[in-house]
Scaffold this active site. Structure first.
Site, short mmCIF file in Angstrom:
data_model
loop_
_atom_site.label_atom_id
_atom_site.label_comp_id
_atom_site.label_asym_id
_atom_site.label_seq_id
_atom_site.Cartn_x
_atom_site.Cartn_y
_atom_site.Cartn_z
N LYS A 9 0.85 -1.21 0.00
CA LYS A 9 0.00 0.00 0.00
C LYS A 9 0.89 1.25 0.00
O LYS A 9 1.79 1.36 -0.81
CB LYS A 9 -0.96 -0.03 1.18
N HIS A 90 -8.81 -3.31 -5.91
CA HIS A 90 -8.63 -3.32 -4.46
C HIS A 90 -9.66 -2.41 -3.78
O HIS A 90 -10.02 -1.36 -4.32
CB HIS A 90 -7.21 -2.88 -4.08
N GLU A 159 -11.59 -10.11 -0.25
CA GLU A 159 -11.16 -9.29 0.89
C GLU A 159 -12.36 -8.48 1.40
O GLU A 159 -12.64 -7.40 0.86
CB GLU A 159 -10.07 -8.31 0.46
N GLY A 165 -7.33 -4.08 7.26
CA GLY A 165 -6.63 -3.10 8.10
C GLY A 165 -7.29 -2.88 9.46
O GLY A 165 -6.98 -1.92 10.15
P1 PGA Z 1 -4.61 -6.00 5.76
O1 PGA Z 1 -4.80 -5.56 4.22
O2 PGA Z 1 -3.86 -7.28 5.75
O3 PGA Z 1 -3.83 -4.86 6.37
O4 PGA Z 1 -5.96 -6.14 6.34
C1 PGA Z 1 -5.07 -6.52 3.23
C2 PGA Z 1 -5.27 -5.86 1.88
O5 PGA Z 1 -5.88 -4.79 1.82
O6 PGA Z 1 -4.82 -6.38 0.84
#
Ligand code: PGA
Length: 235
Positions: A9, A90, A159, A165
């Protein structure tokens, strides 16, 4: 062999990404237990050492070779570094930056025609999840609109938006139910993402119809990422 992907990210600089990738390559040179993908920021894209089990991808690009789209990069910027892998759809691009399905589908088509490996992300927001499995699957189906699910270089990542996150991954039961349903429509690999970490990766990746994980926050320390690869190597 699981597919384990790190999404940086808006983290890691060019320098720290290079260090990370070099340590990871060192490990993967002698441990080919997973197919690994790393998605650094634009400014950290570079010509990294080529390994059969490590692919560097772009977190995004605009569906053009070159052009007049301020702040975006095109395929020419990826080709300079032999990058042939891209994340599309995403949740942060859909929900924070407002990318619409129509544009996402155009992007998919564009990079598909160039033969890219595409990790295509889908996921429902909390208000949809709260309406139950059927509503969730209906929502996820809208994110498959105009996407060629038979594309040979496709990997899908489920996801759930509310799990990204937040430190709160979906439950094993939720992951299993959604993955089982999606796998009835797609034959391509299906990853889970959303608060995957050292403590839960093994359990999640051991599930039927889970082919690996897409990891954000917990992938940022290379030692942790390597441990997560280690933890899934028997699967
Ligand atoms: P995360 O993010 O592991 O921090 O939850 C995953 C992603 O957005 O690909």
């Amino acid at each position: 062999m699981p597919i384990i992907a790190a999404n940086f990210k808006t983290n890691h600089t060019r320098k720290s990404s290079a260090k990370y990738i070099s340590l990871l390559s060192q490990y993967l040179r002698t441990n080919s237990t997973a197919r690994v993908y790393v998605f650094p920021s634009y400014t950290a894209l570079d010509e990294y050492e080529h390994l059969a089990n490590l692919h560097i991808g772009a977190q995004n690009a605009y569906p053009t070779q070159t052009g007049s789209i301020t702040g975006e990069i095109g395929a020419v910027h990826l080709e300079e570094f032999n990058i042939k892998t891209i994340l599309i759809g995403h949740s942060e691009r859909r929900h924070v930056l407002g990318e619409k399905q129509e544009h996402i589908a155009q992007k998919f088509e564009y990079f598909k025609n160039l033969g890219y490996k595409i990790i295509y992300c889908i996921g429902e927001p909390l208000e949809v999840k709260e309406q139950g499995l059927e509503a969730t699957l209906d929502y996820l189906n809208t994110q498959f609109e105009n996407i060629d699910l038979n594309y040979e270089h496709l990997i899908v990542a489920y996801e759930p938006v509310w799990a990204i996150g937040t430190g709160k991954s979906a439950t094993i039961e939720d992951i299993q139910a959604v993955h089982d349903a999606i796998k009835q429509t797609i034959k391509q690999p299906l990853l889970y993402g959303g608060s995957v970490n050292l403590g839960n990766i093994e359990k999640i990746c051991a599930l039927n119809n889970v082919d690996g994980a897409l990891i954000g926050s917990a992938s940022l320390e290379v030692e942790d990422f390597i441990k997560m690869i280690e933890n899934t190597k028997e699967l």
